[in-house]
Design an enzyme around this catalytic site. Structure first.
Site, PDB file in Angstrom:
ATOM      1  N   ARG A  35      72.026  36.280  15.192  1.00  0.00           N
ATOM      2  CA  ARG A  35      71.450  36.551  13.872  1.00  0.00           C
ATOM      3  C   ARG A  35      72.356  36.025  12.762  1.00  0.00           C
ATOM      4  O   ARG A  35      73.586  36.151  12.846  1.00  0.00           O
ATOM      5  CB  ARG A  35      71.218  38.057  13.699  1.00  0.00           C
ATOM      6  CG  ARG A  35      70.165  38.577  14.632  1.00  0.00           C
ATOM      7  CD  ARG A  35      69.638  39.952  14.270  1.00  0.00           C
ATOM      8  NE  ARG A  35      68.902  40.477  15.414  1.00  0.00           N
ATOM      9  CZ  ARG A  35      67.678  40.083  15.778  1.00  0.00           C
ATOM     10  NH1 ARG A  35      67.038  39.190  15.037  1.00  0.00           N
ATOM     11  NH2 ARG A  35      67.099  40.584  16.848  1.00  0.00           N
ATOM     12  N   ASP A  36      71.720  35.452  11.741  1.00  0.00           N
ATOM     13  CA  ASP A  36      72.460  34.990  10.571  1.00  0.00           C
ATOM     14  C   ASP A  36      73.064  36.200   9.865  1.00  0.00           C
ATOM     15  O   ASP A  36      72.409  37.234   9.686  1.00  0.00           O
ATOM     16  CB  ASP A  36      71.533  34.217   9.631  1.00  0.00           C
ATOM     17  CG  ASP A  36      72.315  33.396   8.616  1.00  0.00           C
ATOM     18  OD1 ASP A  36      72.271  32.157   8.705  1.00  0.00           O
ATOM     19  OD2 ASP A  36      72.971  33.999   7.726  1.00  0.00           O
ATOM     20  N   ILE A  37      74.312  36.088   9.453  1.00  0.00           N
ATOM     21  CA  ILE A  37      75.030  37.203   8.834  1.00  0.00           C
ATOM     22  C   ILE A  37      74.479  37.513   7.437  1.00  0.00           C
ATOM     23  O   ILE A  37      74.683  38.611   6.918  1.00  0.00           O
ATOM     24  CB  ILE A  37      76.544  36.866   8.788  1.00  0.00           C
ATOM     25  CG1 ILE A  37      77.381  38.125   8.699  1.00  0.00           C
ATOM     26  CG2 ILE A  37      76.875  35.901   7.657  1.00  0.00           C
ATOM     27  CD1 ILE A  37      78.862  37.888   8.976  1.00  0.00           C
ATOM     28  N   ASN A  92      69.778  21.954   7.968  1.00  0.00           N
ATOM     29  CA  ASN A  92      70.413  21.379   6.787  1.00  0.00           C
ATOM     30  C   ASN A  92      71.421  20.330   7.243  1.00  0.00           C
ATOM     31  O   ASN A  92      72.220  20.588   8.141  1.00  0.00           O
ATOM     32  CB  ASN A  92      71.129  22.469   5.986  1.00  0.00           C
ATOM     33  CG  ASN A  92      70.158  23.498   5.433  1.00  0.00           C
ATOM     34  OD1 ASN A  92      69.050  23.153   5.012  1.00  0.00           O
ATOM     35  ND2 ASN A  92      70.555  24.754   5.438  1.00  0.00           N
ATOM     36  N   HIS A 105      72.990  23.336  13.855  1.00  0.00           N
ATOM     37  CA  HIS A 105      72.289  24.598  14.095  1.00  0.00           C
ATOM     38  C   HIS A 105      70.898  24.565  13.493  1.00  0.00           C
ATOM     39  O   HIS A 105      70.670  23.953  12.457  1.00  0.00           O
ATOM     40  CB  HIS A 105      73.067  25.797  13.530  1.00  0.00           C
ATOM     41  CG  HIS A 105      73.423  25.663  12.083  1.00  0.00           C
ATOM     42  ND1 HIS A 105      74.509  24.937  11.661  1.00  0.00           N
ATOM     43  CD2 HIS A 105      72.842  26.158  10.968  1.00  0.00           C
ATOM     44  CE1 HIS A 105      74.584  24.998  10.340  1.00  0.00           C
ATOM     45  NE2 HIS A 105      73.573  25.726   9.885  1.00  0.00           N
ATOM     46  N   HIS A 107      67.958  26.981  11.867  1.00  0.00           N
ATOM     47  CA  HIS A 107      67.620  28.286  11.305  1.00  0.00           C
ATOM     48  C   HIS A 107      66.187  28.601  11.723  1.00  0.00           C
ATOM     49  O   HIS A 107      65.270  27.839  11.398  1.00  0.00           O
ATOM     50  CB  HIS A 107      67.641  28.260   9.773  1.00  0.00           C
ATOM     51  CG  HIS A 107      68.975  27.992   9.148  1.00  0.00           C
ATOM     52  ND1 HIS A 107      69.727  28.981   8.560  1.00  0.00           N
ATOM     53  CD2 HIS A 107      69.686  26.841   8.996  1.00  0.00           C
ATOM     54  CE1 HIS A 107      70.842  28.453   8.058  1.00  0.00           C
ATOM     55  NE2 HIS A 107      70.836  27.155   8.313  1.00  0.00           N
TER      56      HIS A 107
HETATM   57  P1  AMP Z   1      74.043  26.155   6.788  1.00  0.00           P
HETATM   58  O1  AMP Z   1      74.167  26.512   5.326  1.00  0.00           O
HETATM   59  O2  AMP Z   1      72.766  25.455   7.133  1.00  0.00           O
HETATM   60  O3  AMP Z   1      75.275  25.403   7.257  1.00  0.00           O
HETATM   61  O4  AMP Z   1      73.961  27.530   7.561  1.00  0.00           O
HETATM   62  C1  AMP Z   1      75.082  28.290   7.887  1.00  0.00           C
HETATM   63  C2  AMP Z   1      74.607  29.696   8.071  1.00  0.00           C
HETATM   64  O5  AMP Z   1      75.595  30.399   8.797  1.00  0.00           O
HETATM   65  C3  AMP Z   1      74.370  30.467   6.758  1.00  0.00           C
HETATM   66  O6  AMP Z   1      73.006  30.885   6.690  1.00  0.00           O
HETATM   67  C4  AMP Z   1      75.338  31.663   6.883  1.00  0.00           C
HETATM   68  O7  AMP Z   1      74.777  32.858   6.374  1.00  0.00           O
HETATM   69  C5  AMP Z   1      75.573  31.738   8.374  1.00  0.00           C
HETATM   70  N1  AMP Z   1      76.828  32.333   8.785  1.00  0.00           N
HETATM   71  C6  AMP Z   1      78.062  32.128   8.260  1.00  0.00           C
HETATM   72  N2  AMP Z   1      78.992  32.840   8.929  1.00  0.00           N
HETATM   73  C7  AMP Z   1      78.319  33.515   9.913  1.00  0.00           C
HETATM   74  C8  AMP Z   1      78.713  34.432  10.924  1.00  0.00           C
HETATM   75  N3  AMP Z   1      79.999  34.796  11.099  1.00  0.00           N
HETATM   76  N4  AMP Z   1      77.762  34.941  11.745  1.00  0.00           N
HETATM   77  C9  AMP Z   1      76.466  34.606  11.585  1.00  0.00           C
HETATM   78  N5  AMP Z   1      76.024  33.734  10.645  1.00  0.00           N
HETATM   79  C10 AMP Z   1      76.948  33.206   9.806  1.00  0.00           C
END
Ligand code: AMP
Ligand code: ZN
Length: 117
Positions: A35-37, A92, A105, A107
């Site tokens: 899950r996204d944080i 992205n 990754h 989303h």
């Molecule tokens: P992006 O902006 O496409 O590179 O997405 C990176 C995503 O990683 C963002 O939506 C953040 O909220 C998420 N993220 C950052 N750190 C963590 C973490 N420790 N655990 C889960 N998601 C994270």
């Protein structure tokens, strides 16, 4: 286990290795989902290849089998999260597009009605 190049300073490599905790929802031999944080929707799961590549394009070029495995886990997560019929899949690439973590990754976003493009 498949050979999986990792990068020492990469947050997602550390999450994959279990060195940093995450709310893991699924995994396969080649990909991990957690899950996204900072969720942007009721369902917001990140699906990442175990192999470190900086972008989805780099992953496609370097390892089609890992790209395929990524999409297979996306489909599995969408089903188990109950959003198989309605979800948004976002990749992205580059800072101008909002990429902040340079480990490829997906989303998987769902559980709401998206109005913006
Ligand atoms: P992006 O902006 O496409 O590179 O997405 C990176 C995503 O990683 C963002 O939506 C953040 O909220 C998420 N993220 C950052 N750190 C963590 C973490 N420790 N655990 C889960 N998601 C994270
Ligand atoms: Zn990485």
């Amino acid at each position: 286990m498949t050979a999986t190049p990792q990068q020492d300073d990469c947050l997602f490599c550390k999450i994959i290795a279990g060195e940093i905790p995450s709310d893991r929802v699924a995994e396969s031999e080649r990909a991990v989902a957690f899950r996204d944080i900072n969720p942007a929707a009721p369902v917001h799961v990140l699906v990442v290849p175990r192999r470190h590549e900086p972008t989805i394009g780099a992953l496609a070029a370097a390892s089609p089998v890992d790209l395929e495995a990524l999409f297979a886990l996306v489909a599995e997560v969408a089903a188990t999260e109950g959003v198989a019929e309605h979800h948004r899949l976002v990749f992205n690439t580059g800072t101008d597009a909002g990429q902040t973590i340079f480990h490829a990754h997906a989303h998987v976003l769902g559980g709401k009605t998206f109005t913006e493009r």
